[in-house]
Design an enzyme around this catalytic site. Structure first.
Site, PDB file in Angstrom:
ATOM      1  N   HIS A  94       4.590   0.773  -5.680  1.00 22.47           N
ATOM      2  CA  HIS A  94       4.314   0.307  -4.322  1.00 22.47           C
ATOM      3  C   HIS A  94       4.560   1.429  -3.310  1.00 22.47           C
ATOM      4  CE1 HIS A  94       3.240  -3.843  -4.674  1.00 22.47           C
ATOM      5  NE2 HIS A  94       4.342  -4.199  -5.304  1.00 22.47           N
ATOM      6  N   CYS A 156       0.067   2.816  -2.102  1.00 23.69           N
ATOM      7  CA  CYS A 156      -0.550   2.517  -0.802  1.00 23.69           C
ATOM      8  C   CYS A 156       0.323   2.999   0.353  1.00 23.69           C
ATOM      9  CB  CYS A 156      -0.718   1.013  -0.641  1.00 23.69           C
ATOM     10  SG  CYS A 156      -1.982   0.294  -1.646  1.00 23.69           S
TER      11      CYS A 156
END
Length: 298
Positions: A94, A156
């Site tokens: 993440h 991201c």
């Protein structure tokens, strides 16, 4: 391969971090696959000795906590790398963003990568998080004693969610999120060891990357996707990058490789992410082979 690993002129070191299982938010499915893809590529196409590749993931003895990731970076890369060595750091997991006060950039939102034990504490209207920020990564890269450094981030930099057959690698972040005291204290430790001031660091970050090449799977305000393939899940970027490099038999420069992979992501997965890279100024690193190594013809 045997010839490559017996060459003692320079060493090839890699730290591969992959996180599927998170303690406090949505899990991923393809980050561990990314680590396996990357390791197979480095060993069998670039001549890395498996003993010089350290994996920190859900499957490893040392889990990908904030503490273990930073310790692995220090001990495996910073403490061991010498001038002329080849170093690779890969992170799949993440990503997020935090507000950085006194940032050298116009946009004060800076990218982070998220350890599996991310902590969030509420202070007034702000949330303090234990993410590892781009500022810390810059300091860590500056501490490595070789210019042949490649950093690959498959994560991201903004909020996202499920999109069709793509799983988005992002978690909550933004203007209300800031680094916690643990992250700031660690940055001060690195500054002291490097013997540079906050102002000097600001100027360095404003004008350049620390060294080598940094490859991002998506632009700073874009999502990065996981792709559901026949019987496994992988990062769309990492999957296409490793497949592309397996097939190269010439000295393909970084700038060509990233351009070709960008087109493949759109056509193969219909993902809008655009991979990009940054090279050390005046180094011509963008014209050098990826990982600073020429691939042997199989």
């Amino acid at each position: 391969y045997a010839k490559a690993i017996s060459d003692s002129n320079s060493r090839k070191l890699a730290l591969l971090v992959g996180i599927n299982d998170y303690q406090n938010f949505d899990n991923l499915k393809g980050a561990i696959t990314d680590v396996h893809l990357q390791k197979e590529l480095l060993v069998n196409r670039f001549g890395f000795n498996p003993k010089d590749i350290l994996i920190v993931s859900d499957e490893s003895k040392n889990k990908p906590t904030r503490e273990n990731i930073l310790l692995a970076f220090e001990e495996h890369l910073i403490d061991q790398a010498k001038p002329g060595d080849t170093v690779v750091f890969h992170f799949s997991g993440h990503g997020s963003q935090v507000l950085e006060e006194n940032s050298p950039f116009e946009n004060n939102l800076r990218s982070t990568f998220v350890p599996n034990n991310r902590s969030i504490s509420l202070k007034g209207n702000e949330k303090k998080v234990s993410d590892i920020t781009s500022k810390t990564l810059f300091l860590l890269m500056s501490s490595i004693n070789t210019e042949n450094l490649t950093v690959i981030l498959d994560s991201c930099y903004s909020g996202g969610g499920k999109r069709g057959n793509l799983n988005i690698r992002s978690t909550e972040g933004g203007n209300r999120y800031k680094s916690n005291d643990l992250e700031i204290e660690y940055q001060q430790k690195l500054l002291s060891e490097l013997r540079i001031s906050e102002e000097e660091l600001r100027q360095r970050r404003k004008t350049d990357i620390a060294k080598g090449i940094v490859i991002a799977s998506a632009r700073k305000n874009q999502i990065a996707a996981e792709a559901y393939l026949d019987d496994f899940v992988a990062g769309a970027f990492t999957y296409l990058m490793t497949q592309y490099l397996w097939q190269q038999t010439s000295k393909s420069p970084v700038e060509n490789a990233i351009a070709n992979i960008s087109r493949s992501i759109i056509h193969t997965f219909s993902s809008s992410q655009i991979p990009e890279f940054s090279a050390k100024t005046n180094s011509r690193n963008q014209a050098k082979p990826i990982y600073f190594l020429s691939q042997p013809t199989p």
